[in-house]
Design a protein around this motif. Sequence first.
Motif, PDB file in Angstrom:
ATOM      1  N   LEU A 176      40.111  39.682  43.716  1.00  0.00           N
ATOM      2  CA  LEU A 176      39.266  39.432  42.546  1.00  0.00           C
ATOM      3  C   LEU A 176      39.931  38.455  41.581  1.00  0.00           C
ATOM      4  CD1 LEU A 176      37.792  42.956  41.730  1.00  0.00           C
ATOM      5  CD2 LEU A 176      36.468  40.848  42.000  1.00  0.00           C
ATOM      6  N   SER A 177      41.207  38.625  41.361  1.00  0.00           N
ATOM      7  CA  SER A 177      41.931  37.720  40.473  1.00  0.00           C
ATOM      8  C   SER A 177      41.870  36.287  40.986  1.00  0.00           C
ATOM      9  CB  SER A 177      43.386  38.175  40.338  1.00  0.00           C
ATOM     10  OG  SER A 177      44.117  37.309  39.501  1.00  0.00           O
ATOM     11  N   LEU A 178      42.027  36.133  42.296  1.00  0.00           N
ATOM     12  CA  LEU A 178      41.973  34.801  42.894  1.00  0.00           C
ATOM     13  C   LEU A 178      40.577  34.191  42.763  1.00  0.00           C
ATOM     14  CD1 LEU A 178      43.193  32.496  44.523  1.00  0.00           C
ATOM     15  CD2 LEU A 178      42.672  33.786  46.610  1.00  0.00           C
ATOM     16  N   ILE A 179      39.544  34.980  43.022  1.00  0.00           N
ATOM     17  CA  ILE A 179      38.170  34.470  42.915  1.00  0.00           C
ATOM     18  C   ILE A 179      37.865  34.067  41.480  1.00  0.00           C
ATOM     19  CG2 ILE A 179      35.725  35.080  43.105  1.00  0.00           C
ATOM     20  CD1 ILE A 179      37.110  34.515  45.772  1.00  0.00           C
ATOM     21  N   VAL A 191      29.121  31.485  34.159  1.00  0.00           N
ATOM     22  CA  VAL A 191      29.000  31.835  35.580  1.00  0.00           C
ATOM     23  C   VAL A 191      29.458  33.268  35.790  1.00  0.00           C
ATOM     24  CG1 VAL A 191      29.680  31.265  37.941  1.00  0.00           C
ATOM     25  CG2 VAL A 191      29.393  29.433  36.251  1.00  0.00           C
ATOM     26  N   GLY A 192      28.532  34.107  36.272  1.00  0.00           N
ATOM     27  CA  GLY A 192      28.861  35.500  36.551  1.00  0.00           C
ATOM     28  C   GLY A 192      29.178  35.711  38.016  1.00  0.00           C
ATOM     29  N   LEU A 193      29.960  36.739  38.292  1.00  0.00           N
ATOM     30  CA  LEU A 193      30.363  37.076  39.651  1.00  0.00           C
ATOM     31  C   LEU A 193      29.680  38.364  40.091  1.00  0.00           C
ATOM     32  CD1 LEU A 193      32.141  36.882  42.213  1.00  0.00           C
ATOM     33  CD2 LEU A 193      33.958  38.027  40.892  1.00  0.00           C
ATOM     34  N   VAL A 194      28.927  38.286  41.199  1.00  0.00           N
ATOM     35  CA  VAL A 194      28.358  39.466  41.838  1.00  0.00           C
ATOM     36  C   VAL A 194      29.241  39.790  43.044  1.00  0.00           C
ATOM     37  CG1 VAL A 194      26.333  40.473  42.972  1.00  0.00           C
ATOM     38  CG2 VAL A 194      26.027  38.816  41.117  1.00  0.00           C
ATOM     39  N   ALA A 195      29.912  40.919  43.000  1.00  0.00           N
ATOM     40  CA  ALA A 195      30.779  41.338  44.111  1.00  0.00           C
ATOM     41  C   ALA A 195      29.909  42.039  45.155  1.00  0.00           C
ATOM     42  CB  ALA A 195      31.865  42.273  43.612  1.00  0.00           C
ATOM     43  N   VAL A 196      29.790  41.417  46.316  1.00  0.00           N
ATOM     44  CA  VAL A 196      28.877  41.922  47.351  1.00  0.00           C
ATOM     45  C   VAL A 196      29.598  42.993  48.165  1.00  0.00           C
ATOM     46  CG1 VAL A 196      27.462  41.312  49.340  1.00  0.00           C
ATOM     47  CG2 VAL A 196      27.663  39.725  47.404  1.00  0.00           C
ATOM     48  N   SER A 197      29.196  44.230  47.932  1.00  0.00           N
ATOM     49  CA  SER A 197      29.911  45.375  48.505  1.00  0.00           C
ATOM     50  C   SER A 197      29.184  45.995  49.693  1.00  0.00           C
ATOM     51  CB  SER A 197      30.112  46.446  47.425  1.00  0.00           C
ATOM     52  OG  SER A 197      28.903  46.736  46.747  1.00  0.00           O
ATOM     53  N   LYS A 198      28.187  45.323  50.212  1.00  0.00           N
ATOM     54  CA  LYS A 198      27.424  45.892  51.326  1.00  0.00           C
ATOM     55  C   LYS A 198      28.341  46.186  52.515  1.00  0.00           C
ATOM     56  CE  LYS A 198      26.059  41.326  53.092  1.00  0.00           C
ATOM     57  NZ  LYS A 198      24.938  40.426  53.392  1.00  0.00           N
ATOM     58  N   PHE A 199      28.099  47.344  53.116  1.00  0.00           N
ATOM     59  CA  PHE A 199      28.830  47.848  54.279  1.00  0.00           C
ATOM     60  C   PHE A 199      30.255  48.295  53.960  1.00  0.00           C
ATOM     61  CE2 PHE A 199      26.070  44.583  56.667  1.00  0.00           C
ATOM     62  CZ  PHE A 199      24.977  45.422  56.636  1.00  0.00           C
ATOM     63  N   ARG A 202      27.588  35.005  44.492  1.00  0.00           N
ATOM     64  CA  ARG A 202      27.637  36.281  45.206  1.00  0.00           C
ATOM     65  C   ARG A 202      28.763  36.216  46.235  1.00  0.00           C
ATOM     66  NH1 ARG A 202      22.653  34.109  45.687  1.00  0.00           N
ATOM     67  NH2 ARG A 202      22.851  33.993  47.952  1.00  0.00           N
ATOM     68  N   VAL A 203      29.846  36.935  45.979  1.00  0.00           N
ATOM     69  CA  VAL A 203      31.040  36.831  46.816  1.00  0.00           C
ATOM     70  C   VAL A 203      31.352  38.201  47.407  1.00  0.00           C
ATOM     71  CG1 VAL A 203      33.483  36.223  46.888  1.00  0.00           C
ATOM     72  CG2 VAL A 203      31.917  34.931  45.407  1.00  0.00           C
ATOM     73  N   GLY A 204      31.445  38.262  48.738  1.00  0.00           N
ATOM     74  CA  GLY A 204      31.710  39.523  49.408  1.00  0.00           C
ATOM     75  C   GLY A 204      33.021  39.547  50.162  1.00  0.00           C
ATOM     76  N   SER A 205      33.079  38.830  51.292  1.00  0.00           N
ATOM     77  CA  SER A 205      34.246  38.920  52.171  1.00  0.00           C
ATOM     78  C   SER A 205      35.528  38.438  51.495  1.00  0.00           C
ATOM     79  CB  SER A 205      33.996  38.132  53.460  1.00  0.00           C
ATOM     80  OG  SER A 205      33.731  36.767  53.182  1.00  0.00           O
ATOM     81  N   ALA A 206      35.427  37.465  50.592  1.00  0.00           N
ATOM     82  CA  ALA A 206      36.629  36.979  49.917  1.00  0.00           C
ATOM     83  C   ALA A 206      37.194  38.003  48.932  1.00  0.00           C
ATOM     84  CB  ALA A 206      36.327  35.672  49.183  1.00  0.00           C
ATOM     85  N   ILE A 207      36.409  39.026  48.616  1.00  0.00           N
ATOM     86  CA  ILE A 207      36.884  40.112  47.755  1.00  0.00           C
ATOM     87  C   ILE A 207      37.248  41.344  48.576  1.00  0.00           C
ATOM     88  CG2 ILE A 207      36.242  41.748  45.935  1.00  0.00           C
ATOM     89  CD1 ILE A 207      34.397  39.544  44.811  1.00  0.00           C
TER      90      ILE A 207
END
Length: 244
Positions: free
Chosen positions: A27-30, A48-56, A230-235
């Motif tokens: 998260l810090s890196l993103i 710019v807002g960050l949506v952390a994609v937590s699916k699965f 919308r960032v998932g795998s990088a988080i």
Amino acid sequence: MLPKSHLAASDAMESSADMSDQIAENLSLIRSRIIHACEISGRSASDVGLVAVSKFHPKEAVEAALKAGQRVFGENRVQEATSKFPDLRHTWPDLRLHIIGGLQTNKAVDACRIADVIETLDRPALADALEKAADKVGRLPELLVQVNTGNEPQKSGVPRDDADPFIKTCMTRFGPKVRGLMCIPPEDEDPAAHFRFLTDLARRHGLPVISMGMSADFETAIAEGATLVRVGSAIFGTRPMTAS
């Protein structure tokens, strides 16, 4: 020598701590990359807002992100979101949940109950279902119209040529609850043109929210006007295997 049960519990605690540390680091890196992309584009990072994609990913991963300061999350499936987020809201009442996957009309009631934002309004039948659901549960989340910028038959989203009239209809019907637009560009094309199209479309309709860009291309999206990425795998890392 410790019993096997104690060793297993110790290993689980270490694994949980490792996961929390890794998610916090990611998260810090993103966030740093978002700030840098905004600086390059002459934009304020606060835009710019960050949506952390937590699916699965399990509830424990969401909790780790919450502890690291993240408050906005995206889930594809209403049923999965329902299994994770109600309990977490008791501890983090400022948590916000976005539904970012294609929404079936029979899930509209549950979506209206649990979501703060539905990013995938894309057809009249869903608009009808959401209106009825909102009347039933007494609340309507904020809405983004999903545009299929690549006119891909396998993807959700209103086709490009139908976007203008559909957006106008939704704005008339739902008023200020329609906050913006969302898109997922084709994987085999340069996303920049798709991002520019969505930004121009949103500005034409006076909509402030532009949700576009994922782990692989969010910096390009920011350069083209994204207000949500919308960032998932990088988080959270690679998604666990799930049943189809």
